[in-house]
Design an enzyme around this catalytic site. Structure first.
Site, PDB file in Angstrom:
ATOM      1  CG  HIS A 192       2.381   4.479   8.185  1.00 38.88           C
ATOM      2  ND1 HIS A 192       2.525   4.989   6.948  1.00 38.88           N
ATOM      3  CD2 HIS A 192       2.915   3.710   7.586  1.00 38.88           C
ATOM      4  CE1 HIS A 192       3.131   4.497   5.836  1.00 38.88           C
ATOM      5  NE2 HIS A 192       3.411   3.268   6.712  1.00 38.88           N
ATOM      6  CG  ASP A 217       4.885  -0.138   7.502  1.00 39.30           C
ATOM      7  OD1 ASP A 217       4.392   0.461   7.403  1.00 39.30           O
ATOM      8  OD2 ASP A 217       5.035  -1.025   6.857  1.00 39.30           O
ATOM      9  CG  HIS A 222       7.321   4.305   6.204  1.00 40.35           C
ATOM     10  ND1 HIS A 222       7.747   3.727   7.759  1.00 40.35           N
ATOM     11  CD2 HIS A 222       6.085   3.322   5.403  1.00 40.35           C
ATOM     12  CE1 HIS A 222       6.797   3.006   7.140  1.00 40.35           C
ATOM     13  NE2 HIS A 222       5.731   2.470   5.812  1.00 40.35           N
ATOM     14  NE  ARG A 270       5.801   6.160  -4.896  1.00 39.05           N
ATOM     15  CZ  ARG A 270       5.848   5.867  -3.772  1.00 39.05           C
ATOM     16  NH1 ARG A 270       5.112   6.114  -3.064  1.00 39.05           N
ATOM     17  NH2 ARG A 270       7.116   5.244  -3.460  1.00 39.05           N
TER      18      ARG A 270
HETATM   19  C1  LIG Z   1      -1.558  -6.141   8.228  1.00 32.55           C
HETATM   20  C2  LIG Z   1      -1.955  -5.238   7.987  1.00 32.55           C
HETATM   21  C3  LIG Z   1      -1.307  -3.553   7.800  1.00 32.55           C
HETATM   22  C4  LIG Z   1      -1.902  -2.621   8.062  1.00 32.55           C
HETATM   23  C5  LIG Z   1      -2.915  -3.084   8.440  1.00 32.55           C
HETATM   24  C6  LIG Z   1      -3.617  -3.818   7.263  1.00 32.55           C
HETATM   25  O1  LIG Z   1      -4.066  -4.854   8.059  1.00 32.55           O
HETATM   26  C7  LIG Z   1      -3.274  -4.120   6.467  1.00 32.55           C
HETATM   27  C8  LIG Z   1      -3.280  -2.618   5.556  1.00 32.55           C
HETATM   28  C9  LIG Z   1      -2.097  -1.938   6.285  1.00 32.55           C
HETATM   29  C10 LIG Z   1      -1.977  -0.534   5.787  1.00 32.55           C
HETATM   30  C11 LIG Z   1      -0.989  -0.113   4.971  1.00 32.55           C
HETATM   31  C12 LIG Z   1      -1.431   0.989   5.229  1.00 32.55           C
HETATM   32  C13 LIG Z   1      -0.084   1.496   6.158  1.00 32.55           C
HETATM   33  C14 LIG Z   1      -0.863   1.049   7.712  1.00 32.55           C
HETATM   34  C15 LIG Z   1      -0.534   1.695   8.761  1.00 32.55           C
HETATM   35  C16 LIG Z   1      -2.302   0.624   7.467  1.00 32.55           C
HETATM   36  O2  LIG Z   1      -2.513   1.851   8.136  1.00 32.55           O
HETATM   37  O3  LIG Z   1      -2.561   0.026   6.530  1.00 32.55           O
HETATM   38  C17 LIG Z   1      -0.563  -0.520   7.606  1.00 32.55           C
HETATM   39  C18 LIG Z   1      -1.189  -1.885   9.063  1.00 32.55           C
HETATM   40  C19 LIG Z   1       0.274  -1.878  10.121  1.00 32.55           C
HETATM   41  O4  LIG Z   1       0.867  -1.323   9.374  1.00 32.55           O
HETATM   42  O5  LIG Z   1      -0.713  -1.720  10.570  1.00 32.55           O
HETATM   43  O1  LIG Z   2       4.264   4.440  -0.864  1.00 33.35           O
HETATM   44  C1  LIG Z   2       4.763   3.655  -0.121  1.00 33.35           C
HETATM   45  O2  LIG Z   2       6.206   3.875  -0.899  1.00 33.35           O
HETATM   46  C2  LIG Z   2       4.618   3.618   0.793  1.00 33.35           C
HETATM   47  C3  LIG Z   2       3.295   2.989   1.290  1.00 33.35           C
HETATM   48  C4  LIG Z   2       3.748   2.216   2.611  1.00 33.35           C
HETATM   49  O3  LIG Z   2       4.000   2.734   3.833  1.00 33.35           O
HETATM   50  C5  LIG Z   2       2.475   0.987   2.915  1.00 33.35           C
HETATM   51  O4  LIG Z   2       1.104   0.528   2.199  1.00 33.35           O
HETATM   52  O5  LIG Z   2       2.717   0.998   4.744  1.00 33.35           O
HETATM   53 FE   LIG Z   3       4.260   2.076   5.423  1.00 35.12          FE
END
Ligand SMILES: C=C1C[C@]23C[C@@]1(O)CC[C@H]2[C@@]12CCC[C@@](C)(C(=O)O1)[C@H]2[C@@H]3C(=O)O
Ligand SMILES: O=C(O)CCC(=O)C(=O)O
Ligand SMILES: [Fe+2]
Length: 357
Positions: free
Chosen positions: A225, A227, A287, A297
């Site tokens: 994905h 961010d 990533h 981890r």
């Molecule tokens: C601020 C945020 C980024 C995130 C969505 C969220 O509301 C909280 C969780 C975040 C996260 C963490 C894992 C990867 C990700 C793509 C997801 O599914 O939840 C990111 C979100 C993001 O970058 O949009």
């Molecule tokens: O655990 C990791 O190295 C990646 C975590 C991550 O990509 C995320 O929280 O958005």
């Molecule tokens: Fe991420």
């Protein structure tokens, strides 16, 4: 790139599909992924070494500019965050994930809430489950901490609040350095930066736990994905797992490069909103997280974004002379909503012009 699901998992109650603290002798079908070997995985050596940048380096701006243009990710040292705080945060993370499943589920995310224990939001796009557990904190951690530890929630809240405070300041500093590295002046930044000072920034903390896995090549900790943030600061414990996708270039084909855990560093990722703000000059980086056969981890993502009500579009100065704005302005909230619908097609959905390759 992740494949789209046959059958999305959204709205399936967590307890029906989450393994009991991942105590399996083998990877069950529910967690067996088919398309993990889309690109080769290369060792982080030579030209495939993720840039490591000392934040006190006199050539900082130039180094950040090169790293953002060529990689979309870099690691930082001498960032000012005390190792002792990271140790205390790690202790609290182990404390959460070691709780029995029924206790963690008391702090489960409700469908209308970002915060809490559960699957990461992108899980709903896949028919397979990831080998991980997550805990998201947006705003005060108090409500969920009280559910986890009715009699002893304050040590968790204190560490998370201390972390949030210092990370906002670091995130804001990096945001400004990244804007400087795009060639903007301090005055341009004062005019154009959607974050006025660090109190202003919206932020979320994502705690990730990746238990040891008996057959790590058949599953994934966190699917590929980008961010949605401006930038994400990622802390990982001493167990490797983070990989970034490098595009095809003169040094090789498209490939996954491991970002090795370096003690007391953070990994900084460019997110989709920085991609928009920079008008596509700094691209968000794909990533994912792999799992380990023997070691647990953990990682912590600190997501930095604009105040929730501020629209982010390409900075004017970066829209000329060679191209106009490539993206329409969006708030972070609006963009996260789009991502929940479209996942990796969200950036494309707000495109109004052509990017230069
Ligand atoms: C601020 C945020 C980024 C995130 C969505 C969220 O509301 C909280 C969780 C975040 C996260 C963490 C894992 C990867 C990700 C793509 C997801 O599914 O939840 C990111 C979100 C993001 O970058 O949009
Ligand atoms: O655990 C990791 O190295 C990646 C975590 C991550 O990509 C995320 O929280 O958005
Ligand atoms: Fe991420």
């Amino acid at each position: 790139m992740p494949s789209l699901p046959e059958k999305p998992l959204s709205n399936v109650p967590l307890q029906l599909h989450q393994p009991k603290n991942f105590q399996f002798d083998s990877v069950p079908e529910s967690h067996a992924w088919l398309d993990l070997h889309d690109h080769p995985i290369v060792d982080p050596i030579g030209p495939d070494t993720v840039p490591l940048i000392d934040l006190t380096d006199p050539k900082l701006t130039a180094k950040i500019s090169k790293a953002c243009e060529e990689w979309g990710v870099f690691q930082i040292t001498r960032h000012g965050i005390q190792p002792d705080l990271l140790t205390r945060l790690e202790e609290q993370i182990h404390r959460i994930f070691a709780l029995p499943a029924d206790r963690k589920l008391k702090a489960a995310k409700s469908p209308s809430d970002v915060s809490g224990y559960g699957l990461v939001p992108i899980s709903s796009f896949f028919s397979k489950l990831m080998w991980s557990e997550g805990f998201t904190i947006s705003g005060s951690p108090l409500h969920h901490a009280q559910k986890l530890w009715p009699d002893d929630y304050s040590s968790f809240c204190d560490v998370v609040e201390e972390f949030d405070n210092v990370m906002r300041q670091l995130g804001n500093k990096l945001l400004h350095k990244i804007l400087l590295s795009l060639g903007l002046s301090k005055d341009d930044i004062i005019r154009a930066c959607p974050v006025r000072d660090w109190h202003d920034m919206s932020a979320a903390v994502q705690l990730n736990s990746y238990p040891p896995c008996p057959d790590p090549d058949r599953t994934i900790g966190l699917a590929a994905h980008t961010d949605s943030s401006f930038l994400t600061l990622l802390y990982q414990n001493s167990v490797s797992g983070l990989q970034v996708l490098r595009p095809k270039d003169h040094t090789g084909p498209m490939r996954w490069v491991t970002v090795p855990p370096v003690p007391n560093t953070f990994t900084v990722n460019i997110g989709d909103l920085m991609h928009v703000l920079s008008n596509g000059r700094f691209r968000s980086v794909m990533h994912r997280a792999m799992v380990n056969p023997a070691k647990h981890r953990i990682s912590v993502g600190f997501f930095c974004g604009p105040p929730m009500d501020v629209k982010v579009g390409p900075i004017n100065k970066l829209t000329w002379p060679e191209r106009g704005p490539v993206y329409r302005p969006v708030t972070w909230q609006e963009y996260q909503r789009l991502r929940r619908k479209l996942f990796d097609k969200a950036l494309e959905a707000i495109k109004i012009g052509e990017e230069i390759a």
